[in-house]
Design a protein around this motif. Structure first.
Motif, PDB file in Angstrom:
ATOM      1  N   ARG A  97      -3.343  -4.338  -5.172  1.00 34.98           N
ATOM      2  CA  ARG A  97      -4.489  -3.298  -5.311  1.00 34.98           C
ATOM      3  C   ARG A  97      -5.541  -3.719  -6.117  1.00 34.98           C
ATOM      4  O   ARG A  97      -6.577  -3.493  -5.739  1.00 34.98           O
ATOM      5  N   TYR A  98      -5.325  -4.704  -6.993  1.00 36.24           N
ATOM      6  CA  TYR A  98      -6.617  -5.319  -7.780  1.00 36.24           C
ATOM      7  C   TYR A  98      -7.340  -6.192  -6.997  1.00 36.24           C
ATOM      8  O   TYR A  98      -8.560  -5.976  -6.870  1.00 36.24           O
ATOM      9  N   ALA A  99      -6.917  -6.946  -5.954  1.00 36.27           N
ATOM     10  CA  ALA A  99      -7.553  -7.754  -5.009  1.00 36.27           C
ATOM     11  C   ALA A  99      -8.327  -7.019  -4.044  1.00 36.27           C
ATOM     12  O   ALA A  99      -9.620  -7.055  -3.708  1.00 36.27           O
ATOM     13  N   HIS A 100      -7.636  -5.958  -3.468  1.00 38.36           N
ATOM     14  CA  HIS A 100      -8.266  -5.175  -2.458  1.00 38.36           C
ATOM     15  C   HIS A 100      -9.369  -4.440  -3.270  1.00 38.36           C
ATOM     16  O   HIS A 100     -10.556  -3.829  -2.532  1.00 38.36           O
ATOM     17  N   ALA A 101      -9.350  -3.653  -4.557  1.00 36.18           N
ATOM     18  CA  ALA A 101     -10.245  -3.000  -5.148  1.00 36.18           C
ATOM     19  C   ALA A 101     -11.579  -3.978  -5.255  1.00 36.18           C
ATOM     20  O   ALA A 101     -12.793  -3.353  -5.599  1.00 36.18           O
ATOM     21  N   ARG A 102     -11.313  -5.344  -5.425  1.00 35.85           N
ATOM     22  CA  ARG A 102     -12.713  -6.094  -5.376  1.00 35.85           C
ATOM     23  C   ARG A 102     -13.218  -6.337  -4.111  1.00 35.85           C
ATOM     24  O   ARG A 102     -14.019  -7.391  -3.878  1.00 35.85           O
TER      25      ARG A 102
END
Length: 186
Positions: free
Chosen positions: A170-175
């Motif tokens: 989720r963290y990676a996708h949000a970036r």
């Protein structure tokens, strides 16, 4: 005793070529012994030495191979100047331009991420004719090894692992990173 005869009769009806049990066991034992002898004859007497052991790539001395995947081999390595252990992913020799481009792209994307459940990339480049990514080394078993050794995780722990991985993704996708490498075995 009658039940044994009934079972043998049922087996013979299903498999008319079924031999008597003692002959079948002898055949299986002979086949097993032959397979074991062939395996022993073809097995190397000593494991081959990894040609990367002792090489220096990215300023790090290769200590041992810790994994292998579709894009290359992963090694545990020590940087003598920093007195620190890193993981080094090395493309196999003869990697084409597309593989090299993918390796550098993976490194650039991962280097932008700063999350406790995502390994930090610290360097990417070419050294001694090998393209590589240098990253944080995380000591310990991976999930796949643990499950193979101990069997399925207890439900609460499995939920915790899935939640941890999902948070990192989720963290990676949000970036906006559309490509994040999730290693097999975690």
């Amino acid at each position: 005793e009658r039940a044994g005869y009934l079972l043998l009769d049922a087996i013979r009806r299903r498999d008319p070529g079924f031999q008597d049990v003692s002959a079948r066991i002898k055949d299986l034992d002979a086949a097993k012994a032959g397979a074991e002898a062939a395996a022993a004859a073809s097995a190397p007497t000593a494991p081959p030495q990894d040609p990367f052991l002792g090489k220096v790539i990215g300023g790090c001395a290769i200590l041992e191979r810790i994994g292998e995947g579709g894009m290359g081999m992963i090694f545990k390595a020590r940087h003598p100047g920093l007195d620190k252990v890193f993981a080094i992913k090395v493309l196999p020799a003869g990697g084409g331009d597309l593989d090299i481009e993918r390796l550098f792209r993976e490194a650039r994307i991962a280097a932008k991420l700063n999350h406790p459940n995502i390994v930090q990339v610290v360097n990417v480049g070419q050294d001694s004719g090998h393209h590589f990514i240098q990253m944080e080394y995380v000591d310990g078993d991976n999930l796949l090894s643990r499950v193979i050794r101990d069997g399925p995780l207890p439900l609460k722990e499995a939920i915790r692992v899935v939640h941890t991985v999902a948070e990192a993704l989720r963290y990676a996708h949000a970036r906006g990173d559309e490509h994040v490498v999730v290693l097999r075995g975690l």
